[in-house]
Write a protein that holds these residues in place. Sequence first.
Motif: not given
Lengths: 353, 232
Positions: A11-27
């Motif tokens: 849900a956090m990931a999808e919400a981030a996309i809806m908020a306009g986040c287009r860059h995710y970096f993680g491990y």
Amino acid sequence: MPKVLMKGNEAMAEAAIMAGCRHYFGYPITPQTEVAAYMAKRMPKIDGGVFLQAESEIAAINMVIGVASTGKRVMTSSSSPGISLKSEGLSYLAGCDLPALVVNVQRGGPGLGGIQPSQSDYFQATRGGGHGDYHMIVLAPSSIQEMVSLTVKGFDLADKYRMTSMILADGTMGQMMEPVSLDVGEVKTYEKPWALTGTKCERKPNIVNSLFLKPDELEIFNNERYKKYAEICKTEAMHEEYRMEDAEICIVAFGIAARVAQNAIDEARARGIKVGMIRPITVWPFPKEALAKAADKVKAFIAVELNMGQMIEDVELAIRCRKPVLFCGRSGGMIPTTEDIAVKIAEAAQIGG
Amino acid sequence: MDRKAVKRVTVFAGHYGSGKTNIAVNYALEQKEHFDRVAIADLDIVNPYFRSKDATDVLNEKGVRLISSPFANTNVDTPALPAEAYALVHDRECRAVIDVGGDDRGALALGRYAPDIKAEDDYEALLVINMYRPLTANARDCAEIMHEIENSASIPFTGIVNNSNLGSATTAEDVLESIEYANEVSRLTGLPVKYTCVREGLYEALKDRIENLKPIRLYVRQSFDRRRNEDA
């Protein structure tokens, strides 16, 4: 919009996309790996979407610094030991006044600890996380729906104040599933004249940097930052009250602890004990005013936490130790039960009003 | 239940969060009513919480053998499988129910046992689907995930279990709306819809309206949240 069934992490990931986040970096790290797994599936299908699994948490947070300095919405996520690795980068983000969203799905510690849920990074999150004088805005969701709304809110506040927002969740919130609506409303965007977007020889270059050669200049930046923090404390603290109208005992709990506490309150009320709850939604800024007001009315507070007693210090500070504050906590990956809380409620009920 | 029609090995796999574990536990308990020896294996090497090991008590009580990582539900974050899992393929007198981890990554563990399962050729491999999970909400994406799982597990699916639900908030209408979706997944994959699952509370309202409907009791649940559990 119809509801869907989601894990907190997704849900956090999808919400981030809806908020306009287009860059995710993680491990990857348990129990937050689904954030990265979800982004890995979704980002390649979105125009301009970037998912990158970094070689380490340290690399990931430095990639976040890079994208943030261009003014784009950017996110990383991890769990407790991974957040410690990112903490140098968190300090650099603050020193550069960059907006970013960082998610901590906490697990038991210290050290490698364990993979079960915890809230024992409260001190780390609310006191900044890394070195230096700074704060992050720290949001503590207690339902999957709130994980959606606070992710969007987190990006908004980050841009508004040019600072890091952290979602402080725990393993249970990350792993559990609930139906959610993904209708996040209108997403606000902000002008970012400070961003590194290329001058095209039409303006003076922008500089994003956290190194200062003169101490008096650094102090000016710190003073400006703390003026901003004072403004945030005044205007952005969020909390929710539950059955506080006539409460004589006030439970203070955030995240998953507040869900358990709510059950304990209903049971205690059925036995005639007047208990209510103040649930901080922002743990920095802490909802001090609401607690100070409650201290005028109730005879005792109970802090319920998945740790050895961290938020309890903020409760005592907020009420200036005017009333006793009891503690109910479990640690190491254990969750307080309604019975654990009932014992503390009974103890608080014995205190003379 | 027609004992002869039931395959010895039943595999439940699918997108994570589709509800495989509760369906596998229910299926194992149902099998135990018809067969002497039933084992259920938790091959989930992906999911740290909410696993079939959570149903240990009811499985023990009913005499279903649980094969699970000794590290499940502990802090050992190791994708380990127990040696006794080989009993699933070698002990052909025992009915085997296999709860596979989510997605292609989770299904990788099944690959170790796949050659024996295929050689014996007495198995059913069921794809559990849920229309209300965003990454499988569209039948085409669901079919794509099915192929990823098949490639990873090295076992072709033989059927579909429609478990479309919104957790404890699921209504009869939600389930009815999922029938067309399940049929579409069936058309795209060429696999038959074997049955549709609903939580027990919805069974009466739907049993005459949906073919092959199975009531599911939730054994693996989010126990900190008492009221939700009562709803379920």
